[in-house]
Design a protein around this motif. Sequence first.
Motif, PDB file in Angstrom:
ATOM      1  N   GLY A   1       0.947  -1.341   0.302  1.00 25.83           N
ATOM      2  CA  GLY A   1       0.175  -0.211  -0.046  1.00 25.83           C
ATOM      3  C   GLY A   1       0.642   1.720  -0.114  1.00 25.83           C
ATOM      4  N   PRO A   2       0.599   2.422   0.376  1.00 26.77           N
ATOM      5  CA  PRO A   2       0.972   3.596  -0.047  1.00 26.77           C
ATOM      6  C   PRO A   2       2.360   4.315   0.926  1.00 26.77           C
ATOM      7  CG  PRO A   2      -1.832   3.490  -0.057  1.00 26.77           C
ATOM      8  CD  PRO A   2      -0.998   2.906  -0.091  1.00 26.77           C
ATOM      9  N   SER A   3       2.796   4.329   1.119  1.00 28.93           N
ATOM     10  CA  SER A   3       4.147   4.773   1.743  1.00 28.93           C
ATOM     11  C   SER A   3       4.959   5.482   1.511  1.00 28.93           C
ATOM     12  CB  SER A   3       4.468   3.495   2.809  1.00 28.93           C
ATOM     13  OG  SER A   3       5.824   2.611   1.273  1.00 28.93           O
ATOM     14  N   ILE A   4       5.393   5.964   1.928  1.00 27.47           N
ATOM     15  CA  ILE A   4       7.505   6.275   1.971  1.00 27.47           C
ATOM     16  C   ILE A   4       7.863   6.118   0.164  1.00 27.47           C
ATOM     17  CG2 ILE A   4       8.922   6.102   3.229  1.00 27.47           C
ATOM     18  CD1 ILE A   4       9.244   9.591   3.332  1.00 27.47           C
ATOM     19  N   ASN A   5       7.825   6.686  -0.598  1.00 29.59           N
ATOM     20  CA  ASN A   5       8.600   6.576  -1.526  1.00 29.59           C
ATOM     21  C   ASN A   5       9.553   6.663  -1.910  1.00 29.59           C
ATOM     22  OD1 ASN A   5       9.663   8.827  -2.859  1.00 29.59           O
ATOM     23  ND2 ASN A   5       7.684   8.841  -4.286  1.00 29.59           N
ATOM     24  N   LYS A   6      10.763   6.123  -2.817  1.00 30.61           N
ATOM     25  CA  LYS A   6      12.316   5.863  -2.644  1.00 30.61           C
ATOM     26  C   LYS A   6      13.312   7.113  -2.513  1.00 30.61           C
ATOM     27  CE  LYS A   6      16.160   4.722  -5.099  1.00 30.61           C
ATOM     28  NZ  LYS A   6      16.286   3.157  -6.783  1.00 30.61           N
ATOM     29  N   TYR A   7      12.423   8.509  -3.451  1.00 30.41           N
ATOM     30  CA  TYR A   7      13.502   9.052  -2.949  1.00 30.41           C
ATOM     31  C   TYR A   7      12.605  10.902  -2.751  1.00 30.41           C
ATOM     32  CZ  TYR A   7      15.889   7.686  -7.127  1.00 30.41           C
ATOM     33  OH  TYR A   7      17.109   6.380  -8.341  1.00 30.41           O
TER      34      TYR A   7
ATOM     35  N   TYR B   1       4.375  10.722   1.254  1.00 27.16           N
ATOM     36  CA  TYR B   1       5.075  12.319   2.061  1.00 27.16           C
ATOM     37  C   TYR B   1       4.760  13.034   0.764  1.00 27.16           C
ATOM     38  CZ  TYR B   1       9.544  15.094   2.248  1.00 27.16           C
ATOM     39  OH  TYR B   1       9.893  16.064   2.924  1.00 27.16           O
ATOM     40  N   GLU B   2       4.671  12.726  -0.373  1.00 24.99           N
ATOM     41  CA  GLU B   2       4.553  13.666  -1.543  1.00 24.99           C
ATOM     42  C   GLU B   2       3.115  13.929  -2.036  1.00 24.99           C
ATOM     43  OE1 GLU B   2       5.959  11.734  -4.701  1.00 24.99           O
ATOM     44  OE2 GLU B   2       8.322  12.570  -4.528  1.00 24.99           O
ATOM     45  N   LEU B   3       1.936  13.021  -1.676  1.00 28.75           N
ATOM     46  CA  LEU B   3       0.784  13.526  -1.373  1.00 28.75           C
ATOM     47  C   LEU B   3      -0.152  13.525  -0.083  1.00 28.75           C
ATOM     48  CD1 LEU B   3      -0.327  10.099  -3.642  1.00 28.75           C
ATOM     49  CD2 LEU B   3       0.746  12.542  -4.761  1.00 28.75           C
ATOM     50  N   GLY B   4       0.487  14.907   0.218  1.00 34.99           N
ATOM     51  CA  GLY B   4       0.089  15.524   1.398  1.00 34.99           C
ATOM     52  C   GLY B   4      -1.414  16.095   1.481  1.00 34.99           C
ATOM     53  N   ASP B   5      -2.072  15.465   0.838  1.00 31.01           N
ATOM     54  CA  ASP B   5      -3.523  16.278   0.433  1.00 31.01           C
ATOM     55  C   ASP B   5      -4.421  14.689   0.712  1.00 31.01           C
ATOM     56  OD1 ASP B   5      -3.451  18.444   0.039  1.00 31.01           O
ATOM     57  OD2 ASP B   5      -4.030  18.622  -2.029  1.00 31.01           O
ATOM     58  N   LEU B   6      -3.597  13.606   0.668  1.00 34.65           N
ATOM     59  CA  LEU B   6      -4.029  12.687   0.500  1.00 34.65           C
ATOM     60  C   LEU B   6      -3.962  10.978   1.215  1.00 34.65           C
ATOM     61  CD1 LEU B   6      -6.822  10.824  -1.050  1.00 34.65           C
ATOM     62  CD2 LEU B   6      -4.580   9.916  -2.610  1.00 34.65           C
ATOM     63  N   PHE B   7      -2.863  11.981   2.634  1.00 36.53           N
ATOM     64  CA  PHE B   7      -2.043  10.639   3.483  1.00 36.53           C
ATOM     65  C   PHE B   7      -1.366  11.450   4.374  1.00 36.53           C
ATOM     66  CE2 PHE B   7      -1.113   8.347  -0.940  1.00 36.53           C
ATOM     67  CZ  PHE B   7      -2.796   7.191  -0.759  1.00 36.53           C
TER      68      PHE B   7
END
Length: 259
Positions: A163-169, A231-237
């Motif tokens: 599922g959704p989590s922090i991505n590599k970069y 981390y990048e999708l702050g409106d969703l996660f």
Amino acid sequence: MQKTNFGSLSVLQFDMFEKEKILKHCITTREGWKTGKTPRLSKSDKYPWKEYRKELSKSLNISENQLFIPKQTHSDLVAVVSGSTTADDLVGKDALITNENGLCLVVQTADCVPVLLFDPVNKAIGVVHSGWRGTVAKLVQKTVGRMTVEYGTNPADLIAGIGPSINKYAYEVGKDVITPVIEQFDNCHELLSPSMRDGKAFFDLWEANRTLLTGSGVLPGNIEIMGMCSYELGDLFFSARRDGADTGRMASCLMMEQV
């Protein structure tokens, strides 16, 4: 992957899991919580966890006593859940498995990796909370192994969702993480990418947990990765790295129903 609503909550679902009619599953997002802005489901004086649990169970259309939610500690411990399992039994466990219908297994994340597992042959499920500690401790692999022992699971039959989590970069780590990754993964050079800062690297949690699954015997075609960055999708996660440790949590839920 699809986005839908369970009650008031906006949730995500794996395509492969949605095809299995015996399963009810979802991963919650930031959207739709009425109790407050930072849902936390574990016992705490700081959060109205009871109200969050009520809201989650109502959205799932189940009773609160069907929810089994561990007090996670970034351990490598797996709990075998039954109808008689108590909250104390789940303290310090970061993975749950069961073969009983009507038990909703839940892990919470805010950058760590949630992994959902389903054995369609022996009718068993598992959920895993895998941060960097759980990943280098190979918790996903240990969970698959425990399902094999307890339920006769053949890993080749398993369906797995990451599922959704922090991505590599977005996930720069130091030597405290780099060293055990190198020690535990033969493909460490695929999992770690150099950073511009000395002693730092970017760690691919998605690929690391996919590697653990395939190394356990799960077929590559039976693994679905949502590929969405907390981390990048702050409106969703929610993201602990972005917002701090006191931020909310996504709940990854998996249950077998009578059909």
